[in-house]
Scaffold this motif. Structure first.
Motif, PDB file in Angstrom:
ATOM      1  N   GLU A 285       0.827  -1.206   0.000  1.00 32.59           N
ATOM      2  CA  GLU A 285       0.000   0.000   0.000  1.00 32.59           C
ATOM      3  C   GLU A 285       0.862   1.256   0.000  1.00 32.59           C
ATOM      4  O   GLU A 285       0.543   2.233  -0.679  1.00 32.59           O
ATOM      5  N   PHE A 286       1.936   1.228   0.762  1.00 34.29           N
ATOM      6  CA  PHE A 286       2.850   2.367   0.799  1.00 34.29           C
ATOM      7  C   PHE A 286       3.438   2.629  -0.595  1.00 34.29           C
ATOM      8  O   PHE A 286       3.441   3.761  -1.078  1.00 34.29           O
ATOM      9  N   LEU A 287       3.917   1.571  -1.246  1.00 34.14           N
ATOM     10  CA  LEU A 287       4.509   1.722  -2.575  1.00 34.14           C
ATOM     11  C   LEU A 287       3.473   2.152  -3.606  1.00 34.14           C
ATOM     12  O   LEU A 287       3.758   2.992  -4.467  1.00 34.14           O
ATOM     13  N   ARG A 288       2.275   1.609  -3.529  1.00 36.75           N
ATOM     14  CA  ARG A 288       1.204   2.016  -4.456  1.00 36.75           C
ATOM     15  C   ARG A 288       0.861   3.484  -4.273  1.00 36.75           C
ATOM     16  O   ARG A 288       0.649   4.207  -5.240  1.00 36.75           O
ATOM     17  N   GLU A 289       0.802   3.929  -3.028  1.00 38.76           N
ATOM     18  CA  GLU A 289       0.494   5.338  -2.761  1.00 38.76           C
ATOM     19  C   GLU A 289       1.597   6.249  -3.319  1.00 38.76           C
ATOM     20  O   GLU A 289       1.313   7.300  -3.885  1.00 38.76           O
ATOM     21  N   LEU A 290       2.843   5.823  -3.173  1.00 38.87           N
ATOM     22  CA  LEU A 290       3.948   6.600  -3.749  1.00 38.87           C
ATOM     23  C   LEU A 290       3.781   6.722  -5.263  1.00 38.87           C
ATOM     24  O   LEU A 290       3.984   7.803  -5.834  1.00 38.87           O
ATOM     25  N   LYS A 291       3.422   5.620  -5.920  1.00 37.14           N
ATOM     26  CA  LYS A 291       3.207   5.645  -7.369  1.00 37.14           C
ATOM     27  C   LYS A 291       2.060   6.587  -7.729  1.00 37.14           C
ATOM     28  O   LYS A 291       2.166   7.345  -8.681  1.00 37.14           O
ATOM     29  N   ARG A 292       0.994   6.570  -6.958  1.00 38.33           N
ATOM     30  CA  ARG A 292      -0.143   7.462  -7.212  1.00 38.33           C
ATOM     31  C   ARG A 292       0.262   8.930  -7.086  1.00 38.33           C
ATOM     32  O   ARG A 292      -0.280   9.784  -7.763  1.00 38.33           O
ATOM     33  N   GLU A 293       1.215   9.189  -6.177  1.00 33.00           N
ATOM     34  CA  GLU A 293       1.705  10.559  -5.975  1.00 33.00           C
ATOM     35  C   GLU A 293       2.676  10.984  -7.074  1.00 33.00           C
ATOM     36  O   GLU A 293       3.144  12.108  -7.080  1.00 33.00           O
TER      37      GLU A 293
ATOM     38  N   ASN B 197      15.940  12.886   1.105  1.00 33.22           N
ATOM     39  CA  ASN B 197      16.234  11.566   1.686  1.00 33.22           C
ATOM     40  C   ASN B 197      15.271  11.180   2.821  1.00 33.22           C
ATOM     41  O   ASN B 197      15.551  10.263   3.580  1.00 33.22           O
ATOM     42  N   SER B 198      14.134  11.831   2.907  1.00 29.83           N
ATOM     43  CA  SER B 198      13.201  11.562   4.005  1.00 29.83           C
ATOM     44  C   SER B 198      12.608  10.150   3.959  1.00 29.83           C
ATOM     45  O   SER B 198      12.169   9.645   4.989  1.00 29.83           O
ATOM     46  N   ARG B 199      12.600   9.515   2.798  1.00 30.13           N
ATOM     47  CA  ARG B 199      12.037   8.169   2.692  1.00 30.13           C
ATOM     48  C   ARG B 199      13.108   7.103   2.441  1.00 30.13           C
ATOM     49  O   ARG B 199      12.782   5.946   2.198  1.00 30.13           O
ATOM     50  N   THR B 200      14.356   7.483   2.533  1.00 28.09           N
ATOM     51  CA  THR B 200      15.452   6.553   2.262  1.00 28.09           C
ATOM     52  C   THR B 200      15.414   5.340   3.184  1.00 28.09           C
ATOM     53  O   THR B 200      15.521   4.203   2.730  1.00 28.09           O
ATOM     54  N   LYS B 201      15.252   5.550   4.474  1.00 23.81           N
ATOM     55  CA  LYS B 201      15.249   4.441   5.441  1.00 23.81           C
ATOM     56  C   LYS B 201      14.141   3.448   5.124  1.00 23.81           C
ATOM     57  O   LYS B 201      14.346   2.233   5.166  1.00 23.81           O
TER      58      LYS B 201
END
Length: 69
Positions: free
Chosen positions: A6-14, A36-40
């Motif tokens: 869901e996290f990855l899908r939401e990133l794609k939608r954004e 780099n806020s989402r690097t971790k």
């Protein structure tokens, strides 16, 4: 996987572009070049699913349909 997916899908939608970095040997976001806020999170997801090669990345993208958004 549900939360990660869901996290990855939401990133794609954004509008995020999810790529494989040969130098980092992991999945990453194009935006990590300047933010780099989402690097971790991307490091953790890559490690959790064993994404350490372009082939594994391609298989992961196809399995979870992360290409169509």
């Amino acid at each position: 996987m549900t939360e990660d997916f869901e996290f990855l899908r939401e990133l794609k939608r954004e509008g995020e572009e999810i790529i494989f970095s040969v130098s980092k040997k992991r999945m990453m976001l194009m935006s990590e070049e300047w933010d780099n806020s989402r690097t971790k999170i991307m490091e953790d997801i890559s490690r959790k699913y064993g994404i350490d090669s372009r082939q594994k990345f391609q298989e992961f993208k196809e399995k979870y349909n992360l290409t169509d958004y």
